[in-house]
Motif scaffolding. Sequence first.
Motif, PDB file in Angstrom:
ATOM      1  N   ILE A 164      -4.822  13.760  -7.764  1.00 51.55           N
ATOM      2  CA  ILE A 164      -5.679  13.154  -6.737  1.00 51.55           C
ATOM      3  C   ILE A 164      -5.903  11.678  -7.057  1.00 51.55           C
ATOM      4  CG2 ILE A 164      -7.982  13.185  -5.685  1.00 51.55           C
ATOM      5  CD1 ILE A 164      -7.947  16.265  -6.258  1.00 51.55           C
ATOM      6  N   ALA A 165      -6.140  11.369  -8.332  1.00 47.75           N
ATOM      7  CA  ALA A 165      -6.326   9.980  -8.743  1.00 47.75           C
ATOM      8  C   ALA A 165      -5.065   9.161  -8.469  1.00 47.75           C
ATOM      9  CB  ALA A 165      -6.699   9.906 -10.218  1.00 47.75           C
ATOM     10  N   PHE A 166      -3.900   9.742  -8.740  1.00 45.13           N
ATOM     11  CA  PHE A 166      -2.634   9.032  -8.487  1.00 45.13           C
ATOM     12  C   PHE A 166      -2.484   8.700  -7.012  1.00 45.13           C
ATOM     13  CE2 PHE A 166       1.812   8.987  -7.202  1.00 45.13           C
ATOM     14  CZ  PHE A 166       2.309   7.978  -8.004  1.00 45.13           C
ATOM     15  N   VAL A 167      -2.765   9.654  -6.148  1.00 48.06           N
ATOM     16  CA  VAL A 167      -2.647   9.410  -4.707  1.00 48.06           C
ATOM     17  C   VAL A 167      -3.600   8.296  -4.287  1.00 48.06           C
ATOM     18  CG1 VAL A 167      -3.012  10.421  -2.416  1.00 48.06           C
ATOM     19  CG2 VAL A 167      -1.770  11.709  -4.166  1.00 48.06           C
ATOM     20  N   ALA A 168      -4.831   8.315  -4.804  1.00 43.67           N
ATOM     21  CA  ALA A 168      -5.803   7.265  -4.461  1.00 43.67           C
ATOM     22  C   ALA A 168      -5.330   5.899  -4.942  1.00 43.67           C
ATOM     23  CB  ALA A 168      -7.167   7.608  -5.059  1.00 43.67           C
ATOM     24  N   VAL A 169      -4.837   5.837  -6.175  1.00 41.65           N
ATOM     25  CA  VAL A 169      -4.350   4.565  -6.712  1.00 41.65           C
ATOM     26  C   VAL A 169      -3.113   4.103  -5.953  1.00 41.65           C
ATOM     27  CG1 VAL A 169      -3.271   3.507  -8.752  1.00 41.65           C
ATOM     28  CG2 VAL A 169      -5.394   4.805  -8.986  1.00 41.65           C
ATOM     29  N   LEU A 170      -2.230   5.019  -5.624  1.00 44.48           N
ATOM     30  CA  LEU A 170      -1.041   4.669  -4.858  1.00 44.48           C
ATOM     31  C   LEU A 170      -1.430   4.015  -3.531  1.00 44.48           C
ATOM     32  CD1 LEU A 170       2.312   6.005  -4.552  1.00 44.48           C
ATOM     33  CD2 LEU A 170       1.056   6.318  -2.451  1.00 44.48           C
ATOM     34  N   ILE A 171      -2.377   4.598  -2.829  1.00 43.85           N
ATOM     35  CA  ILE A 171      -2.806   4.043  -1.542  1.00 43.85           C
ATOM     36  C   ILE A 171      -3.464   2.675  -1.734  1.00 43.85           C
ATOM     37  CG2 ILE A 171      -4.429   4.395   0.375  1.00 43.85           C
ATOM     38  CD1 ILE A 171      -3.748   7.440   0.057  1.00 43.85           C
ATOM     39  N   PHE A 172      -4.292   2.557  -2.776  1.00 41.12           N
ATOM     40  CA  PHE A 172      -4.976   1.294  -3.059  1.00 41.12           C
ATOM     41  C   PHE A 172      -3.973   0.192  -3.390  1.00 41.12           C
ATOM     42  CE2 PHE A 172      -7.632  -1.481  -5.843  1.00 41.12           C
ATOM     43  CZ  PHE A 172      -8.615  -1.795  -4.920  1.00 41.12           C
ATOM     44  N   VAL A 173      -3.040   0.494  -4.277  1.00 38.89           N
ATOM     45  CA  VAL A 173      -2.035  -0.494  -4.680  1.00 38.89           C
ATOM     46  C   VAL A 173      -1.069  -0.786  -3.529  1.00 38.89           C
ATOM     47  CG1 VAL A 173      -0.072  -0.896  -6.240  1.00 38.89           C
ATOM     48  CG2 VAL A 173      -2.227   0.001  -7.142  1.00 38.89           C
ATOM     49  N   ALA A 174      -0.668   0.250  -2.790  1.00 36.15           N
ATOM     50  CA  ALA A 174       0.260   0.050  -1.664  1.00 36.15           C
ATOM     51  C   ALA A 174      -0.327  -0.900  -0.625  1.00 36.15           C
ATOM     52  CB  ALA A 174       0.591   1.392  -1.018  1.00 36.15           C
ATOM     53  N   GLY A 175      -1.612  -0.760  -0.360  1.00 33.66           N
ATOM     54  CA  GLY A 175      -2.258  -1.669   0.585  1.00 33.66           C
ATOM     55  C   GLY A 175      -2.282  -3.091   0.066  1.00 33.66           C
ATOM     56  N   ASN A 176      -2.566  -3.246  -1.214  1.00 35.04           N
ATOM     57  CA  ASN A 176      -2.602  -4.569  -1.824  1.00 35.04           C
ATOM     58  C   ASN A 176      -1.216  -5.217  -1.824  1.00 35.04           C
ATOM     59  OD1 ASN A 176      -4.213  -6.537  -3.632  1.00 35.04           O
ATOM     60  ND2 ASN A 176      -2.346  -6.161  -4.785  1.00 35.04           N
ATOM     61  N   GLN A 177      -0.215  -4.419  -2.125  1.00 38.94           N
ATOM     62  CA  GLN A 177       1.145  -4.937  -2.239  1.00 38.94           C
ATOM     63  C   GLN A 177       1.891  -4.954  -0.903  1.00 38.94           C
ATOM     64  OE1 GLN A 177       0.060  -5.964  -5.272  1.00 38.94           O
ATOM     65  NE2 GLN A 177       2.223  -5.979  -5.789  1.00 38.94           N
ATOM     66  N   ARG A 178       1.238  -4.436   0.127  1.00 40.21           N
ATOM     67  CA  ARG A 178       1.817  -4.381   1.478  1.00 40.21           C
ATOM     68  C   ARG A 178       3.149  -3.629   1.504  1.00 40.21           C
ATOM     69  NH1 ARG A 178      -1.419  -8.605   1.184  1.00 40.21           N
ATOM     70  NH2 ARG A 178      -2.581  -9.380   2.967  1.00 40.21           N
ATOM     71  N   TRP A 179       3.121  -2.436   0.893  1.00 38.47           N
ATOM     72  CA  TRP A 179       4.314  -1.602   0.894  1.00 38.47           C
ATOM     73  C   TRP A 179       4.588  -1.084   2.292  1.00 38.47           C
ATOM     74  CZ3 TRP A 179       3.300   2.026  -3.894  1.00 38.47           C
ATOM     75  CH2 TRP A 179       3.446   1.283  -5.067  1.00 38.47           C
ATOM     76  N   LYS A 180       5.856  -0.905   2.581  1.00 38.06           N
ATOM     77  CA  LYS A 180       6.270  -0.291   3.848  1.00 38.06           C
ATOM     78  C   LYS A 180       5.972   1.210   3.789  1.00 38.06           C
ATOM     79  CE  LYS A 180       9.794  -3.720   4.708  1.00 38.06           C
ATOM     80  NZ  LYS A 180      11.206  -4.021   4.850  1.00 38.06           N
ATOM     81  N   PRO A 181       5.834   1.840   4.959  1.00 38.00           N
ATOM     82  CA  PRO A 181       5.534   3.277   4.986  1.00 38.00           C
ATOM     83  C   PRO A 181       6.527   4.128   4.193  1.00 38.00           C
ATOM     84  CG  PRO A 181       5.169   2.341   7.154  1.00 38.00           C
ATOM     85  CD  PRO A 181       5.784   1.258   6.303  1.00 38.00           C
ATOM     86  N   LEU A 182       7.798   3.786   4.208  1.00 34.25           N
ATOM     87  CA  LEU A 182       8.783   4.565   3.466  1.00 34.25           C
ATOM     88  C   LEU A 182       8.515   4.502   1.960  1.00 34.25           C
ATOM     89  CD1 LEU A 182      11.288   6.351   3.410  1.00 34.25           C
ATOM     90  CD2 LEU A 182      12.679   4.261   3.364  1.00 34.25           C
ATOM     91  N   THR A 183       8.149   3.329   1.455  1.00 33.99           N
ATOM     92  CA  THR A 183       7.835   3.195   0.032  1.00 33.99           C
ATOM     93  C   THR A 183       6.621   4.049  -0.326  1.00 33.99           C
ATOM     94  OG1 THR A 183       8.717   0.939   0.043  1.00 33.99           O
ATOM     95  CG2 THR A 183       7.301   1.540  -1.804  1.00 33.99           C
ATOM     96  N   ILE A 184       5.609   4.034   0.533  1.00 37.20           N
ATOM     97  CA  ILE A 184       4.417   4.854   0.304  1.00 37.20           C
ATOM     98  C   ILE A 184       4.804   6.330   0.304  1.00 37.20           C
ATOM     99  CG2 ILE A 184       2.168   5.525   1.236  1.00 37.20           C
ATOM    100  CD1 ILE A 184       2.029   2.637   2.406  1.00 37.20           C
ATOM    101  N   LEU A 185       5.611   6.731   1.265  1.00 37.39           N
ATOM    102  CA  LEU A 185       6.044   8.129   1.342  1.00 37.39           C
ATOM    103  C   LEU A 185       6.812   8.540   0.087  1.00 37.39           C
ATOM    104  CD1 LEU A 185       6.276  10.764   2.968  1.00 37.39           C
ATOM    105  CD2 LEU A 185       8.374   9.831   3.975  1.00 37.39           C
ATOM    106  N   LEU A 186       7.711   7.679  -0.382  1.00 33.76           N
ATOM    107  CA  LEU A 186       8.459   7.990  -1.606  1.00 33.76           C
ATOM    108  C   LEU A 186       7.526   8.098  -2.808  1.00 33.76           C
ATOM    109  CD1 LEU A 186      11.626   5.749  -1.108  1.00 33.76           C
ATOM    110  CD2 LEU A 186      11.493   8.253  -1.002  1.00 33.76           C
ATOM    111  N   GLY A 187       6.506   7.252  -2.854  1.00 29.10           N
ATOM    112  CA  GLY A 187       5.518   7.342  -3.929  1.00 29.10           C
ATOM    113  C   GLY A 187       4.764   8.651  -3.882  1.00 29.10           C
ATOM    114  N   LEU A 188       4.387   9.076  -2.685  1.00 24.61           N
ATOM    115  CA  LEU A 188       3.694  10.358  -2.540  1.00 24.61           C
ATOM    116  C   LEU A 188       4.591  11.522  -2.931  1.00 24.61           C
ATOM    117  CD1 LEU A 188       1.800   9.679   0.806  1.00 24.61           C
ATOM    118  CD2 LEU A 188       0.797   9.856  -1.487  1.00 24.61           C
ATOM    119  N   VAL A 189       5.849  11.474  -2.513  1.00 24.89           N
ATOM    120  CA  VAL A 189       6.802  12.535  -2.868  1.00 24.89           C
ATOM    121  C   VAL A 189       7.006  12.570  -4.387  1.00 24.89           C
ATOM    122  CG1 VAL A 189       9.230  13.237  -2.695  1.00 24.89           C
ATOM    123  CG2 VAL A 189       7.958  12.608  -0.633  1.00 24.89           C
TER     124      VAL A 189
END
Length: 145
Positions: free
Chosen positions: A49-74
């Motif tokens: 759960i912490a990883f998913v939260a950090v991933l979303i927080f960092v992805a927003g900061n780094q302006r990741w594309k949706p595919l990058t976010i999806l790959l991070g979640l997977v």
Amino acid sequence: MTPRRLFRTVAIAEAITWALLIAGMIVRSLGITPLGVRIGGGLHGFVFIAFVAVLIFVAGNQRWKPLTILLGLVSSIIPFATVVFDLVAERRGRLDGGWDTDSPGIVGRFRASAVAHPIRAALRALAAVTVIFAVMLIIGPPGSQ
């Protein structure tokens, strides 16, 4: 703490808890004790759960594309893949730079507050993850219904 360091720390923690869970499953399958699964599974669930939260927080900061976010979640549902995702993201420059505290709106203010007061932000994040984890415990483990 930079976005890179935060993300790497939680990605490694997620991989370590995968190892604990897998070791617990092996110990249980050998008929020794199911305690390893309870401990490893609980730790892994919390860090997941912490990883998913950090991933979303960092992805927003780094302006990741949706595919990058999806790959991070997977990557979080495949044992040890968060470390591989972290290395690839770093190699591709997805974790470069510092925190963007100038973004407009509530997200920008939230991020600026978190960067300005990291201990307070960490305690709030820990509390939020704990609440989510507690709700998940009440609901029950996967496949228990």
